[in-house]
Design a protein around this motif. Structure first.
Motif, PDB file in Angstrom:
ATOM      1  N   LEU A 116      37.608  36.102  45.218  1.00 45.47           N
ATOM      2  CA  LEU A 116      38.860  36.286  45.946  1.00 45.47           C
ATOM      3  C   LEU A 116      39.408  37.692  45.750  1.00 45.47           C
ATOM      4  O   LEU A 116      39.903  38.321  46.693  1.00 45.47           O
ATOM      5  N   THR A 117      39.330  38.211  44.521  1.00 49.18           N
ATOM      6  CA  THR A 117      39.803  39.569  44.248  1.00 49.18           C
ATOM      7  C   THR A 117      39.059  40.588  45.100  1.00 49.18           C
ATOM      8  O   THR A 117      39.669  41.483  45.704  1.00 49.18           O
ATOM      9  N   ASN A 118      37.746  40.449  45.180  1.00 50.44           N
ATOM     10  CA  ASN A 118      36.957  41.387  45.982  1.00 50.44           C
ATOM     11  C   ASN A 118      37.276  41.275  47.467  1.00 50.44           C
ATOM     12  O   ASN A 118      37.348  42.283  48.176  1.00 50.44           O
ATOM     13  N   LYS A 119      37.490  40.047  47.955  1.00 51.86           N
ATOM     14  CA  LYS A 119      37.831  39.855  49.367  1.00 51.86           C
ATOM     15  C   LYS A 119      39.194  40.456  49.690  1.00 51.86           C
ATOM     16  O   LYS A 119      39.386  41.085  50.737  1.00 51.86           O
ATOM     17  N   LEU A 120      40.173  40.243  48.777  1.00 57.50           N
ATOM     18  CA  LEU A 120      41.505  40.811  49.000  1.00 57.50           C
ATOM     19  C   LEU A 120      41.469  42.334  48.933  1.00 57.50           C
ATOM     20  O   LEU A 120      42.169  43.014  49.691  1.00 57.50           O
ATOM     21  N   ALA A 121      40.656  42.878  48.040  1.00 63.53           N
ATOM     22  CA  ALA A 121      40.524  44.326  47.946  1.00 63.53           C
ATOM     23  C   ALA A 121      40.000  44.905  49.252  1.00 63.53           C
ATOM     24  O   ALA A 121      40.500  45.920  49.753  1.00 63.53           O
ATOM     25  N   GLU A 122      39.005  44.244  49.832  1.00 63.30           N
ATOM     26  CA  GLU A 122      38.455  44.693  51.113  1.00 63.30           C
ATOM     27  C   GLU A 122      39.495  44.576  52.222  1.00 63.30           C
ATOM     28  O   GLU A 122      39.658  45.488  53.042  1.00 63.30           O
ATOM     29  N   LEU A 123      40.221  43.460  52.233  1.00 70.92           N
ATOM     30  CA  LEU A 123      41.211  43.226  53.271  1.00 70.92           C
ATOM     31  C   LEU A 123      42.367  44.217  53.189  1.00 70.92           C
ATOM     32  O   LEU A 123      42.879  44.695  54.209  1.00 70.92           O
ATOM     33  N   LEU A 124      42.794  44.539  51.952  1.00 67.44           N
ATOM     34  CA  LEU A 124      43.966  45.388  51.740  1.00 67.44           C
ATOM     35  C   LEU A 124      43.619  46.847  51.512  1.00 67.44           C
ATOM     36  O   LEU A 124      44.492  47.652  51.188  1.00 67.44           O
ATOM     37  N   SER A 125      42.336  47.192  51.665  1.00 72.62           N
ATOM     38  CA  SER A 125      41.860  48.586  51.503  1.00 72.62           C
ATOM     39  C   SER A 125      42.180  49.136  50.125  1.00 72.62           C
ATOM     40  O   SER A 125      42.682  50.253  49.980  1.00 72.62           O
ATOM     41  N   LEU A 126      41.885  48.354  49.093  1.00 74.06           N
ATOM     42  CA  LEU A 126      42.088  48.764  47.709  1.00 74.06           C
ATOM     43  C   LEU A 126      40.749  48.762  46.980  1.00 74.06           C
ATOM     44  O   LEU A 126      39.894  47.925  47.259  1.00 74.06           O
ATOM     45  N   PRO A 127      40.553  49.683  46.012  1.00 73.72           N
ATOM     46  CA  PRO A 127      39.337  49.624  45.195  1.00 73.72           C
ATOM     47  C   PRO A 127      39.377  48.378  44.312  1.00 73.72           C
ATOM     48  O   PRO A 127      40.350  48.144  43.591  1.00 73.72           O
ATOM     49  N   ALA A 128      38.330  47.567  44.374  1.00 72.22           N
ATOM     50  CA  ALA A 128      38.325  46.309  43.627  1.00 72.22           C
ATOM     51  C   ALA A 128      38.459  46.526  42.117  1.00 72.22           C
ATOM     52  O   ALA A 128      39.077  45.723  41.421  1.00 72.22           O
ATOM     53  N   ASN A 129      37.898  47.633  41.617  1.00 72.13           N
ATOM     54  CA  ASN A 129      37.952  47.865  40.170  1.00 72.13           C
ATOM     55  C   ASN A 129      39.305  48.390  39.695  1.00 72.13           C
ATOM     56  O   ASN A 129      39.505  48.633  38.504  1.00 72.13           O
ATOM     57  N   GLN A 130      40.252  48.574  40.624  1.00 68.09           N
ATOM     58  CA  GLN A 130      41.592  49.022  40.247  1.00 68.09           C
ATOM     59  C   GLN A 130      42.640  47.919  40.411  1.00 68.09           C
ATOM     60  O   GLN A 130      43.835  48.177  40.319  1.00 68.09           O
ATOM     61  N   ILE A 131      42.182  46.685  40.670  1.00 66.76           N
ATOM     62  CA  ILE A 131      43.120  45.567  40.765  1.00 66.76           C
ATOM     63  C   ILE A 131      43.267  44.935  39.389  1.00 66.76           C
ATOM     64  O   ILE A 131      42.299  44.417  38.822  1.00 66.76           O
ATOM     65  N   LEU A 132      44.461  45.006  38.858  1.00 70.67           N
ATOM     66  CA  LEU A 132      44.720  44.521  37.503  1.00 70.67           C
ATOM     67  C   LEU A 132      44.711  43.003  37.456  1.00 70.67           C
ATOM     68  O   LEU A 132      44.107  42.395  36.576  1.00 70.67           O
ATOM     69  N   GLN A 133      45.382  42.371  38.422  1.00 71.46           N
ATOM     70  CA  GLN A 133      45.409  40.913  38.450  1.00 71.46           C
ATOM     71  C   GLN A 133      45.845  40.418  39.828  1.00 71.46           C
ATOM     72  O   GLN A 133      46.461  41.148  40.603  1.00 71.46           O
ATOM     73  N   VAL A 134      45.514  39.161  40.116  1.00 72.08           N
ATOM     74  CA  VAL A 134      45.970  38.477  41.328  1.00 72.08           C
ATOM     75  C   VAL A 134      46.706  37.228  40.880  1.00 72.08           C
ATOM     76  O   VAL A 134      46.171  36.432  40.102  1.00 72.08           O
ATOM     77  N   SER A 135      47.939  37.085  41.345  1.00 68.47           N
ATOM     78  CA  SER A 135      48.745  35.930  40.935  1.00 68.47           C
ATOM     79  C   SER A 135      49.300  35.223  42.160  1.00 68.47           C
ATOM     80  O   SER A 135      49.394  35.795  43.245  1.00 68.47           O
ATOM     81  N   LYS A 136      49.686  33.960  41.961  1.00 69.28           N
ATOM     82  CA  LYS A 136      50.217  33.127  43.036  1.00 69.28           C
ATOM     83  C   LYS A 136      51.619  32.669  42.651  1.00 69.28           C
ATOM     84  O   LYS A 136      51.873  32.287  41.504  1.00 69.28           O
ATOM     85  N   GLN A 137      52.514  32.750  43.621  1.00 70.59           N
ATOM     86  CA  GLN A 137      53.890  32.303  43.363  1.00 70.59           C
ATOM     87  C   GLN A 137      53.930  30.787  43.277  1.00 70.59           C
ATOM     88  O   GLN A 137      53.464  30.075  44.168  1.00 70.59           O
ATOM     89  N   GLY A 138      54.467  30.297  42.161  1.00 68.97           N
ATOM     90  CA  GLY A 138      54.537  28.870  41.931  1.00 68.97           C
ATOM     91  C   GLY A 138      55.948  28.326  42.099  1.00 68.97           C
ATOM     92  O   GLY A 138      56.818  28.984  42.703  1.00 68.97           O
ATOM     93  N   PRO A 139      56.220  27.145  41.560  1.00 66.07           N
ATOM     94  CA  PRO A 139      57.561  26.537  41.665  1.00 66.07           C
ATOM     95  C   PRO A 139      58.629  27.437  41.058  1.00 66.07           C
ATOM     96  O   PRO A 139      58.380  28.121  40.062  1.00 66.07           O
ATOM     97  N   THR A 140      59.781  27.471  41.673  1.00 65.64           N
ATOM     98  CA  THR A 140      60.954  28.264  41.227  1.00 65.64           C
ATOM     99  C   THR A 140      60.636  29.744  41.137  1.00 65.64           C
ATOM    100  O   THR A 140      61.312  30.483  40.418  1.00 65.64           O
ATOM    101  N   GLY A 141      59.582  30.193  41.862  1.00 64.45           N
ATOM    102  CA  GLY A 141      59.286  31.626  41.918  1.00 64.45           C
ATOM    103  C   GLY A 141      58.459  32.166  40.777  1.00 64.45           C
ATOM    104  O   GLY A 141      58.229  33.382  40.715  1.00 64.45           O
ATOM    105  N   ILE A 142      58.005  31.315  39.846  1.00 64.64           N
ATOM    106  CA  ILE A 142      57.200  31.831  38.738  1.00 64.64           C
ATOM    107  C   ILE A 142      55.844  32.287  39.267  1.00 64.64           C
ATOM    108  O   ILE A 142      55.359  31.817  40.304  1.00 64.64           O
TER     109      ILE A 142
END
Length: 399
Positions: free
Chosen positions: A328-354
């Protein structure tokens, strides 16, 4: 190079004969003859040496298709061969039948073969219809695949589909010499994501599917399929690429060169099993069955900040096969035009915004065709922003 015994010329040259027993030092090969000089050919599939049977009853398929174009010398051992083609140039495909090995009690009846140019990359397979429609829009009146009828031999009733730009079909007698000459008019760089110049072109597959007639005379019963990997260049580009690959390998030391396959004069199409085909029931075509394990739809957050509503926001498909956080990180990097090795983390917004760090288990439990809004922020090491790292936060959108 490998050579085979001379075989007297004959009208019935659409078949092959001879022992299929392998030499211990070469890949398995079914000896072929077409009433021409013998060719050095690779076997259908490169295999580990310890998997090669020494039995005289070695598998030889009932059909073989040979593309008369040299394979690249820059392909490592046990990898699939790659063949370079020039745009618009006529290339011969020989259709060979072994009646001794097939179920051909009705050997004299005509067969139908369908030749197609299809995508090799799964990302493009999933969007093949849109890709081909885009090509049609940019190249009105042109075809992706054509038959050079004057050069072809033994081909009967050729049919060029007016709407299927990548498909041609014809009838042929399996007991007679048959060669069809085809031209590929699209080039590999026409389907790259970003066209800034200097991109590596996407690979295609040339696939041949063969059918026999049923009791009603309709060619609907599938007999055999095979394909090979190709890249298509602008005129004379394939010759330059072949030369570059050869010079690159020649500069390597002997030990390094032994890691690569030799360049064969012709390309034998690799047999495709029924499990890799899906019969759609229209113009008797078999097409690859390619369905992703998980499809997600992603839209970038800036679209919402400009006042674009969810109803009009543009989403792009992301297809996952491995169902891992890394994928998923590599796919998002391609989609968002970012170098995959420079993505620190991918997170998802959960309940109450956490924010919840995305892991493999979370991805495996995501509903298919979920929609997300993706926001990109500067990554932080301790409390300080880092200009070379990024964080991606995705928030799920529900209808």
């Amino acid at each position: 190079s490998l050579t085979f015994p001379q075989v007297p010329a004959s009208d019935e040259v659409g078949s092959w004969s001879g022992s299929c027993a392998p030499s211990p030092s070469i890949p398995r090969i079914c000896p072929l003859f077409c009433g021409r000089e013998p060719l050095a050919l690779p076997f259908l599939k490169q295999e580990e040496q310890n998997n090669i049977s020494t039995s005289a009853e070695l598998h030889c398929p009932a059909f073989q298709y040979v593309l008369c174009a040299a394979t690249s010398p820059a392909i490592k051992q046990h990898e699939e061969t790659l063949t370079y083609l020039n745009q618009g140039q006529s290339y011969e495909i020989r259709l060979l039948c072994n009646p001794k090995l097939g179920d051909f009690s009705e050997c004299r009846k005509l067969l139908k073969s369908v030749v197609r140019v299809v995508f090799h990359d799964r990302r493009l397979q999933y969007t093949e219809h849109q890709q081909l429609e885009g090509w049609r829009w940019n190249r009105p009146g042109d075809r992706i695949l054509d038959i050079d009828i004057p050069l072809s031999v033994g081909m009967l009733e050729p049919h060029i589909h007016p709407t299927l730009l990548n498909t041609v079909e014809f009838l042929w007698d399996p007991t007679k010499r048959t060669s069809v000459f085809v031209q590929v008019h699209c080039i590999s760089t026409e389907f790259t994501l970003r066209k800034n110049g200097g991109e590596k072109g996407v690979p295609f597959r040339i696939q041949v599917d063969t059918f026999k007639a049923n009791d009603k005379g309709e060619h609907m019963e599938h007999l055999h399929s095979a394909s090979c990997l190709v890249k298509v260049f602008k005129p004379k580009g394939a010759d330059r690429k072949q030369k570059t690959d050869r010079e690159k390998i020649e500069k390597q030391g002997l030990q390094e060169r032994e890691k690569y396959q030799p360049s064969y004069e012709s390309t034998v199409l690799t047999e495709v099993g029924p499990s890799h085909c899906d019969f759609r029931g229209t113009q008797a075509l078999w097409v690859g069955c390619v369905r992703p394990r998980l499809t997600l739809y992603i839209s970038r957050e800036p679209q919402l900040l400009r006042g674009v509503s969810l109803e009009t926001a543009v989403y792009q498909e992301v297809y996952l096969e491995e169902l891992t956080a890394m994928e998923l990180t590599n796919k998002l990097a391609e989609l968002l035009s970012l170098p995959a090795n420079q993505i620190l983390q991918v997170s998802k917004q959960g309940p109450t915004g956490i924010l919840i760090l995305i892991n493999d288990l979370m991805i495996r439990n995501l509903p298919d065709e979920s929609c997300f809004i993706a926001a990109v922020t500067k990554g932080k090491m301790t409390s300080q922003p880092c200009p070379f790292l990024w964080e991606i936060k995705v928030a799920e959108e529900t209808p």
